[in-house]
Design an enzyme around this catalytic site. Structure first.
Site, mmCIF file in Angstrom:
data_model
loop_
_atom_site.group_PDB
_atom_site.id
_atom_site.type_symbol
_atom_site.label_atom_id
_atom_site.label_comp_id
_atom_site.label_asym_id
_atom_site.label_seq_id
_atom_site.Cartn_x
_atom_site.Cartn_y
_atom_site.Cartn_z
ATOM 1 N N ARG A 1 -50.128 -45.843 -82.035
ATOM 2 C CA ARG A 1 -50.053 -48.078 -82.103
ATOM 3 C C ARG A 1 -50.646 -48.166 -80.528
ATOM 4 O O ARG A 1 -49.813 -49.368 -80.453
ATOM 5 C CB ARG A 1 -49.405 -48.411 -82.841
ATOM 6 N N GLN B 1 -56.855 -49.121 -81.799
ATOM 7 C CA GLN B 1 -56.612 -50.621 -82.719
ATOM 8 C C GLN B 1 -58.094 -50.006 -83.629
ATOM 9 O O GLN B 1 -57.670 -49.927 -84.815
ATOM 10 C CB GLN B 1 -56.486 -51.533 -81.732
ATOM 11 N N ASP C 1 -57.270 -47.092 -86.519
ATOM 12 C CA ASP C 1 -55.545 -47.204 -86.947
ATOM 13 C C ASP C 1 -56.569 -47.634 -88.443
ATOM 14 O O ASP C 1 -56.729 -48.654 -89.281
ATOM 15 C CB ASP C 1 -54.459 -47.849 -86.675
ATOM 16 N N SER D 1 -53.667 -49.922 -90.689
ATOM 17 C CA SER D 1 -53.662 -51.826 -90.503
ATOM 18 C C SER D 1 -54.999 -51.857 -90.798
ATOM 19 O O SER D 1 -54.456 -53.588 -91.480
ATOM 20 C CB SER D 1 -53.906 -51.855 -88.451
ATOM 21 N N TYR E 1 -43.160 -50.717 -85.548
ATOM 22 C CA TYR E 1 -42.375 -51.044 -87.170
ATOM 23 C C TYR E 1 -41.660 -51.373 -86.941
ATOM 24 O O TYR E 1 -40.882 -51.754 -86.096
ATOM 25 C CB TYR E 1 -42.636 -49.764 -87.738
#
Length: 373
Positions: free
Chosen positions: A121, A126, A129, A132, A229
């Site tokens: 991350r 991004q 991902d 996400s 996280y």
């Protein structure tokens, strides 16, 4: 460089790892694309659309023959990959901790398995991902699933017959899924509150118009984990949170839980006693049910009623929005490989930062440090 897109074999999996849109983009990079017939059917992607985008559509054997890269949403059965090129990359969500035997089988087969959920991350990753993109949809769908089970309306309504109060929605776990759940519940007119073990989320909750519910001034909080996280909670925090939440949850109409810790069972957030404290007709949606569940009494793949409260435990929630989930997942894969595409070599060349993070197997062995620790 041949990329194979397989039809998912896992029960209930409706997504596909490449859409006609991304097939066309890969071909523009110079890749040869092959798609197994029917791969996108449940995600509203017809075989004819793949063919029109330039892909070869055929049987599984035809699709895999000579493939250098194999795409999947969930990890394909290693025994079903016959015909792929030696050392072929397997690019998918591989559930490395829950499916360790499958990872070992990829190594034994000489495949290079790349787990997309291990994507670091960091800013430049991004757009790659999958956690996400899929969690965002899961948070949205969780609210709609709750609304479908809840026997009342969400917004406050003032009518000639009287006023209907707004539903009270409590979101536990404010990651990507939780933030989207807050935003969606607010759009539907609910009165929303939320909590998380990470203090940094308080401002995010407030920015969406929801009320933050936080334990304050408790020693030993370990909520700030790595990679964005949540981490483990200290015993002191767990006790303080249980006391705070117990009083709050009894007043809620809908609770949505989203808390996960990578590589470990989902933390238990709601006890049977807390479920029993809620009003009959209330609804809980447990988005972590496949990892053991945040809610005592939740059952993966089922909607159960406990003490008059419905506990929703749907599996593969992003797959319940198959078309959009597939579009986002496939773009994640394209963003990943295109970022490392070497035009002269005609294939992607991974760097150490991302390659070492997501590579599970190479040269006949398991090489990822997270699996060797």
């Amino acid at each position: 460089m041949k990329i194979a897109v397989l039809k998912e074999q896992a029960a209930g999996e409706s997504r596909v790892a490449a859409t006609p849109e991304t097939v066309k983009k890969f071909i523009a990079l110079g890749a040869e694309m092959a798609v197994e017939a029917g791969a996108g059917e449940s995600a509203s992607c017809a075989d004819a659309d793949y063919a029109a985008a330039g892909a070869a559509v055929g049987t599984r054997d035809e699709t895999l023959k000579g493939a250098d890269i194999v795409f999947g949403v969930q990890g394909p059965d290693p025994a079903s990959l016959g015909g792929a090129a030696p050392g072929a990359w397997i690019v998918a969500s591989l559930n490395p901790f829950g499916e360790r035997a499958r990872v070992d089988a990829y190594a034994a087969g000489g495949y290079e398995a790349l787990a997309m959920e291990f994507m670091p991350r960091i800013t430049r990753a991004q757009s790659m991902d999958i956690l996400s993109s899929q969690s965002n949809l899961a948070g949205y769908k969780a609210v709609l699933d709750a609304a479908g089970e809840y026997g009342r309306v969400f917004p406050m309504m003032m009518t000639a017959a009287g006023t209907v109060s707004a539903a009270r929605v409590f979101v536990m776990g404010v990651g990507v899924a939780g933030l989207q759940a807050i935003a969606t519940a607010r759009r539907l007119g609910a009165q929303v509150s939320a909590t998380d073990v990470r203090s940094a989320t308080k401002e995010q909750i407030q920015s969406l118009g929801a009320k933050p519910i936080f334990v304050e001034n408790v020693a030993g909080i370990e909520g700030e984990g790595s990679g964005g996280y949540a981490g483990e909670m200290s015993p002191e925090y767990q006790a303080a949170q249980a006391e705070l939440v117990s009083g709050h949850i009894a007043k809620q109409d809908i609770v949505i839980t989203t808390a996960l810790i990578p590589g470990r069972p989902a933390p238990r957030l709601i006890s049977a006693a807390q479920v029993a404290s809620m009003k009959p007709g209330s609804v809980i949606v447990d988005l972590a049910v496949e990892q053991g569940g945040n809610v005592e009494g939740a059952v993966a793949g089922e909607i159960v009623t406990v003490s008059g409260v419905k506990i929703v435990g749907h599996r593969n929630v992003p797959g319940r929005l198959a078309a959009d989930a597939s579009a986002l997942f496939s773009r994640n894969l394209f963003n990943f490989l295109s970022a490392f595409w070497d035009k002269e070599a005609g294939k992607p060349m991974l760097d150490a930062e991302i390659g070492d993070a997501i590579r599970l197997t190479q040269g006949g062995a398991v090489v990822n440090q997270r699996l060797l620790a």
